[in-house]
Motif scaffolding. Structure first.
Motif, PDB file in Angstrom:
ATOM      1  N   ARG A 361      21.467  53.884  64.487  1.00 11.03           N
ATOM      2  CA  ARG A 361      21.127  54.002  63.068  1.00 11.03           C
ATOM      3  C   ARG A 361      20.998  52.600  62.478  1.00 11.03           C
ATOM      4  O   ARG A 361      21.703  51.664  62.889  1.00 11.03           O
ATOM      5  CB  ARG A 361      22.186  54.788  62.300  1.00 11.03           C
ATOM      6  CG  ARG A 361      22.230  56.269  62.658  1.00 11.03           C
ATOM      7  CD  ARG A 361      23.024  57.069  61.637  1.00 11.03           C
ATOM      8  NE  ARG A 361      23.019  58.495  61.969  1.00 11.03           N
ATOM      9  CZ  ARG A 361      24.000  59.118  62.621  1.00 11.03           C
ATOM     10  NH1 ARG A 361      25.065  58.426  63.013  1.00 11.03           N
ATOM     11  NH2 ARG A 361      23.911  60.401  62.877  1.00 11.03           N
ATOM     12  N   ILE A 362      20.092  52.469  61.507  1.00 11.54           N
ATOM     13  CA  ILE A 362      19.783  51.157  60.953  1.00 11.54           C
ATOM     14  C   ILE A 362      19.760  51.178  59.436  1.00 11.54           C
ATOM     15  O   ILE A 362      19.676  52.234  58.798  1.00 11.54           O
ATOM     16  CB  ILE A 362      18.402  50.656  61.448  1.00 11.54           C
ATOM     17  CG1 ILE A 362      17.297  51.654  61.041  1.00 11.54           C
ATOM     18  CG2 ILE A 362      18.405  50.402  62.935  1.00 11.54           C
ATOM     19  CD1 ILE A 362      15.894  51.166  61.301  1.00 11.54           C
ATOM     20  N   LYS A 363      19.833  49.994  58.873  1.00  4.11           N
ATOM     21  CA  LYS A 363      19.497  49.744  57.477  1.00  4.11           C
ATOM     22  C   LYS A 363      18.473  48.620  57.449  1.00  4.11           C
ATOM     23  O   LYS A 363      18.531  47.702  58.273  1.00  4.11           O
ATOM     24  CB  LYS A 363      20.730  49.286  56.670  1.00  4.11           C
ATOM     25  CG  LYS A 363      21.726  50.368  56.358  1.00  4.11           C
ATOM     26  CD  LYS A 363      22.840  49.787  55.496  1.00  4.11           C
ATOM     27  CE  LYS A 363      23.884  50.822  55.126  1.00  4.11           C
ATOM     28  NZ  LYS A 363      24.961  50.230  54.287  1.00  4.11           N
ATOM     29  N   ILE A 364      17.524  48.687  56.521  1.00  2.00           N
ATOM     30  CA  ILE A 364      16.601  47.568  56.330  1.00  2.00           C
ATOM     31  C   ILE A 364      17.376  46.477  55.605  1.00  2.00           C
ATOM     32  O   ILE A 364      17.906  46.700  54.521  1.00  2.00           O
ATOM     33  CB  ILE A 364      15.377  47.994  55.511  1.00  2.00           C
ATOM     34  CG1 ILE A 364      14.649  49.150  56.203  1.00  2.00           C
ATOM     35  CG2 ILE A 364      14.430  46.811  55.312  1.00  2.00           C
ATOM     36  CD1 ILE A 364      13.548  49.759  55.364  1.00  2.00           C
ATOM     37  N   SER A 365      17.438  45.288  56.199  1.00  2.00           N
ATOM     38  CA  SER A 365      18.249  44.221  55.613  1.00  2.00           C
ATOM     39  C   SER A 365      17.416  43.161  54.906  1.00  2.00           C
ATOM     40  O   SER A 365      17.957  42.336  54.169  1.00  2.00           O
ATOM     41  CB  SER A 365      19.124  43.564  56.690  1.00  2.00           C
ATOM     42  OG  SER A 365      18.336  43.110  57.777  1.00  2.00           O
ATOM     43  N   GLY A 366      16.100  43.162  55.110  1.00  2.06           N
ATOM     44  CA  GLY A 366      15.284  42.166  54.409  1.00  2.06           C
ATOM     45  C   GLY A 366      13.971  41.913  55.121  1.00  2.06           C
ATOM     46  O   GLY A 366      13.451  42.765  55.832  1.00  2.06           O
ATOM     47  N   ARG A 367      13.462  40.724  54.915  1.00  2.00           N
ATOM     48  CA  ARG A 367      12.211  40.298  55.526  1.00  2.00           C
ATOM     49  C   ARG A 367      12.454  38.978  56.238  1.00  2.00           C
ATOM     50  O   ARG A 367      13.403  38.256  55.941  1.00  2.00           O
ATOM     51  CB  ARG A 367      11.121  40.101  54.458  1.00  2.00           C
ATOM     52  CG  ARG A 367      10.716  41.354  53.735  1.00  2.00           C
ATOM     53  CD  ARG A 367       9.791  42.222  54.561  1.00  2.00           C
ATOM     54  NE  ARG A 367       8.451  41.641  54.664  1.00  2.00           N
ATOM     55  CZ  ARG A 367       7.506  42.138  55.437  1.00  2.00           C
ATOM     56  NH1 ARG A 367       7.729  43.194  56.176  1.00  2.00           N
ATOM     57  NH2 ARG A 367       6.313  41.572  55.480  1.00  2.00           N
ATOM     58  N   THR A 368      11.560  38.669  57.167  1.00  2.00           N
ATOM     59  CA  THR A 368      11.689  37.403  57.884  1.00  2.00           C
ATOM     60  C   THR A 368      11.268  36.225  57.019  1.00  2.00           C
ATOM     61  O   THR A 368      11.495  35.079  57.371  1.00  2.00           O
ATOM     62  CB  THR A 368      10.838  37.411  59.171  1.00  2.00           C
ATOM     63  OG1 THR A 368       9.477  37.711  58.824  1.00  2.00           O
ATOM     64  CG2 THR A 368      11.344  38.459  60.135  1.00  2.00           C
ATOM     65  N   LYS A 369      10.625  36.526  55.874  1.00  2.00           N
ATOM     66  CA  LYS A 369      10.247  35.486  54.926  1.00  2.00           C
ATOM     67  C   LYS A 369      10.735  35.874  53.539  1.00  2.00           C
ATOM     68  O   LYS A 369      10.991  37.041  53.264  1.00  2.00           O
ATOM     69  CB  LYS A 369       8.720  35.317  54.890  1.00  2.00           C
ATOM     70  CG  LYS A 369       8.097  34.893  56.211  1.00  2.00           C
ATOM     71  CD  LYS A 369       6.592  34.768  56.072  1.00  2.00           C
ATOM     72  CE  LYS A 369       5.941  34.352  57.381  1.00  2.00           C
ATOM     73  NZ  LYS A 369       4.470  34.222  57.254  1.00  2.00           N
ATOM     74  N   HIS A 370      10.869  34.860  52.653  1.00  2.00           N
ATOM     75  CA  HIS A 370      11.191  35.161  51.269  1.00  2.00           C
ATOM     76  C   HIS A 370      10.071  36.011  50.672  1.00  2.00           C
ATOM     77  O   HIS A 370       8.885  35.758  50.920  1.00  2.00           O
ATOM     78  CB  HIS A 370      11.362  33.881  50.459  1.00  2.00           C
ATOM     79  CG  HIS A 370      12.604  33.120  50.795  1.00  2.00           C
ATOM     80  ND1 HIS A 370      12.802  31.807  50.476  1.00  2.00           N
ATOM     81  CD2 HIS A 370      13.744  33.499  51.434  1.00  2.00           C
ATOM     82  CE1 HIS A 370      13.989  31.398  50.901  1.00  2.00           C
ATOM     83  NE2 HIS A 370      14.570  32.412  51.484  1.00  2.00           N
ATOM     84  N   PHE A 371      10.428  36.969  49.874  1.00  2.00           N
ATOM     85  CA  PHE A 371       9.439  37.892  49.346  1.00  2.00           C
ATOM     86  C   PHE A 371       9.972  38.592  48.102  1.00  2.00           C
ATOM     87  O   PHE A 371      11.168  38.570  47.821  1.00  2.00           O
ATOM     88  CB  PHE A 371       9.102  38.954  50.401  1.00  2.00           C
ATOM     89  CG  PHE A 371      10.224  39.949  50.610  1.00  2.00           C
ATOM     90  CD1 PHE A 371      11.402  39.574  51.225  1.00  2.00           C
ATOM     91  CD2 PHE A 371      10.099  41.243  50.157  1.00  2.00           C
ATOM     92  CE1 PHE A 371      12.438  40.468  51.381  1.00  2.00           C
ATOM     93  CE2 PHE A 371      11.138  42.151  50.310  1.00  2.00           C
ATOM     94  CZ  PHE A 371      12.301  41.754  50.933  1.00  2.00           C
ATOM     95  N   ILE A 372       9.042  39.205  47.351  1.00  2.00           N
ATOM     96  CA  ILE A 372       9.406  40.171  46.312  1.00  2.00           C
ATOM     97  C   ILE A 372       8.631  41.446  46.623  1.00  2.00           C
ATOM     98  O   ILE A 372       7.408  41.435  46.719  1.00  2.00           O
ATOM     99  CB  ILE A 372       9.047  39.693  44.893  1.00  2.00           C
ATOM    100  CG1 ILE A 372       9.776  38.393  44.543  1.00  2.00           C
ATOM    101  CG2 ILE A 372       9.407  40.771  43.863  1.00  2.00           C
ATOM    102  CD1 ILE A 372       9.405  37.840  43.172  1.00  2.00           C
ATOM    103  N   ASN A 373       9.369  42.530  46.781  1.00  2.00           N
ATOM    104  CA  ASN A 373       8.717  43.808  47.076  1.00  2.00           C
ATOM    105  C   ASN A 373       9.466  44.936  46.371  1.00  2.00           C
ATOM    106  O   ASN A 373       9.838  45.932  46.979  1.00  2.00           O
ATOM    107  CB  ASN A 373       8.688  44.063  48.588  1.00  2.00           C
ATOM    108  CG  ASN A 373       7.835  45.264  48.948  1.00  2.00           C
ATOM    109  OD1 ASN A 373       6.828  45.527  48.302  1.00  2.00           O
ATOM    110  ND2 ASN A 373       8.242  45.994  49.966  1.00  2.00           N
TER     111      ASN A 373
END
Length: 510
Positions: A361-373
């Motif tokens: 099981r996973i959680k999305i922890s972020g992006r490999t780059k700075h971002f706004i989404n």
């Protein structure tokens, strides 16, 4: 419970046994899938280039095939978009999923094979319902209709034969749904696939207000706008006065936490279920499988072979990926996929953290780059820097530092972006600077442009000009001075922006 609801509920539950099998034997499932993908693609141009025909082990695959960003894979995808076949995957590619761009491209075009549609996207949608029904056996989901808020698609103008199409992944899926799935959804396909979002929201609001909607699916940004518009048009205090049998919202694409209180005010029902999915242009990856959980089950039999790179190794020239059986709990990984649409060792840009390894099981922890989404706009650092540069050039400004964050939706208010900029030379006009910044982002990033259209989901950005030395003092306060520490340019929460604004206000009061 209605007859149709009883039949469909029973059908959906039958899949649970197969899901339990890949939960119990995850590595066997992934190993078998890996071998099948390699075998099926061995005579493609990509497979011939990397010698798929004599790859027998994962270790050989890892050594022989490099990790691909979109930029590296784009030359192959471009050939497919121009009508060439057997490039990345052997079957005909008639659809491309369009998403926000990267450094060198305004938009990304992800190939979607028939196998990916059926074995991944459609299967993911059915599994989502199966898992939900398994958790709520008394559901009346199928006594009414599901409302999906999706995008649009168009003919692929790069293909001279005009035999292929591209669009939002939601539109690609919706257009290709089987008849039984079309029967239990709303609005009409014609309305659902409209390109003009302002007209679409309006038409959807009128068309669906008279339906018995029991469940919603989509990105929170657009879904909440539709709900607000229906409530307004029907002169009601909340959406339950329009759809009294509403019981579930299946959401994904952006973090839901900032929207939860707004949804709860519009859907004042303690038994309302919010169910998370991890569905992207590249594939359907995860589904929440337990009540009151923020974890998602990693779906292992969708034609996707997974690898993972520890985040702290991403800056290495040749970061080493690991297979599923080597991952550890509570460690951040960049996700690498190889798929039945021909994405080979593709870095999708997301980072995940495993909360469990039995099952996975996973959680999305972020992006490999700075971002706004926060709204599906997917603004990355390259977008921001290009827009800032143009705004400075046209207003004779020079900046020292900047950061930006979302302004989340609130009841009766639109969302937006808030920028804090430290200028070394002030712009001729801050209003002009802000306008150019906004216009440049719209030119660079198609998803940002779509959200800004008619101020529908995003209003114009707000820019604060702060005194020189502000970012230095803020970094000092955080104990982050020094060459290894950088100001986070973009952040998907308001923590940094709020902290800087508060510090600035305190200085002004002294």
């Amino acid at each position: 419970m209605g007859l149709i609801n009883s039949i469909l509920t029973w059908v959906m539950k039958k899949r649970i046994h197969q899901i339990e099998l890949f939960m119990k034997y995850p590595h066997d499932v992934q190993d078998e899938l890996f071998k099948r993908l390699i075998q099926e693609a061995q005579l493609t141009q990509f497979g011939l280039q990397y010698g798929f025909s004599d790859i027998e082990t994962y270790e050989q695959f890892r050594e022989r095939v490099p990790i691909h960003s979109y930029e590296k894979l784009y030359p192959y995808i471009e050939r497919q978009m121009r009508g060439e076949e057997n490039i990345l995957w052997p079957s005909e590619i008639k659809w491309f999923s369009k998403s926000s761009g990267t450094t060198g491209h305004r938009s990304k075009f992800i190939p979607v094979s028939q196998e990916a549609l059926e074995e991944c996207h459609f299967k993911g949608g059915k599994d989502l319902i199966s898992i939900y029904v398994n958790n709520f056996p008394d559901t009346k989901l199928f006594d009414g209709k599901g409302l999906a808020v999706g995008g649009s698609h168009q003919i692929n103008e790069y293909d001279s034969s005009a035999s292929s199409f591209y669009g939002d992944v939601s539109a690609v899926i919706m257009q290709n749904l089987p008849p039984w799935a079309q029967f239990i959804r709303t609005p009409s396909l014609e309305t659902a696939l409209m390109n003009n979002w302002e007209e679409k929201i309006e038409k959807m609001a009128y068309e669906t207000a008279t339906e018995n909607v029991t469940n919603l699916a989509g990105v929170p940004t657009w879904t909440v706008l539709l709900i607000q518009r229906i409530v307004e048009l029907q002169n009601k205090s909340n959406i339950l006065e329009v759809w009294p049998n509403l019981e579930a919202f299946f959401h994904g694409a952006v973090a839901f936490k900032p929207y939860r209180s707004l949804f709860q005010s519009l859907i004042p029902k303690d038994t309302m279920n919010y169910w998370e999915t991890y569905n992207a242009s590249e594939g359907f990856f995860g589904i929440q499988d337990q009540k009151n959980s923020e974890e998602m089950l990693l779906m292992l039999d969708y034609g996707i072979f997974y690898e993972f790179i520890p985040v702290d190794e991403l800056d290495n020239e040749h970061p080493r990926a690991i297979p599923l059986h080597e991952v550890e709990k509570d460690k951040n990984y960049a996700m690498i996929i190889s798929t039945n649409a021909g994405l080979w060792r593709y870095n999708i840009g997301d980072t995940v953290k495993f909360t469990s390894i039995s099952p996975y099981r996973i959680k999305i922890s972020g992006r490999t780059k700075h971002f706004i989404n926060a709204f599906g706009e997917e603004v990355i650092i390259e977008n921001a820097e290009a827009a800032i540069t143009r705004a400075c050039t046209l207003t004779n400004a020079i900046i020292d530092n900047f950061t930006a964050a979302p302004v989340f939706l609130e009841k009766g208010k639109r969302g937006g972006h808030e920028w804090i900029i430290e200028f070394k030379v002030q712009p001729d006009s801050l209003d002009t600077f802000t306008k150019v910044l906004d216009e440049s982002l719209r030119e660079i990033n198609s998803d940002y442009d779509a959200k800004r259209n008619f101020d529908l989901a995003l209003v114009a950005p707000k820019v604060h000009s702060v005194p020189e030395g502000t970012f230095y003092q803020w970094m000092k306060k955080r104990g982050k001075l020094g060459g290894q520490n950088k100001v986070p340019r973009l952040f998907n929460t308001r923590d940094y922006v709020e902290d800087i604004l508060q510090m600035t206000a305190e200085v002004e009061l002294r």
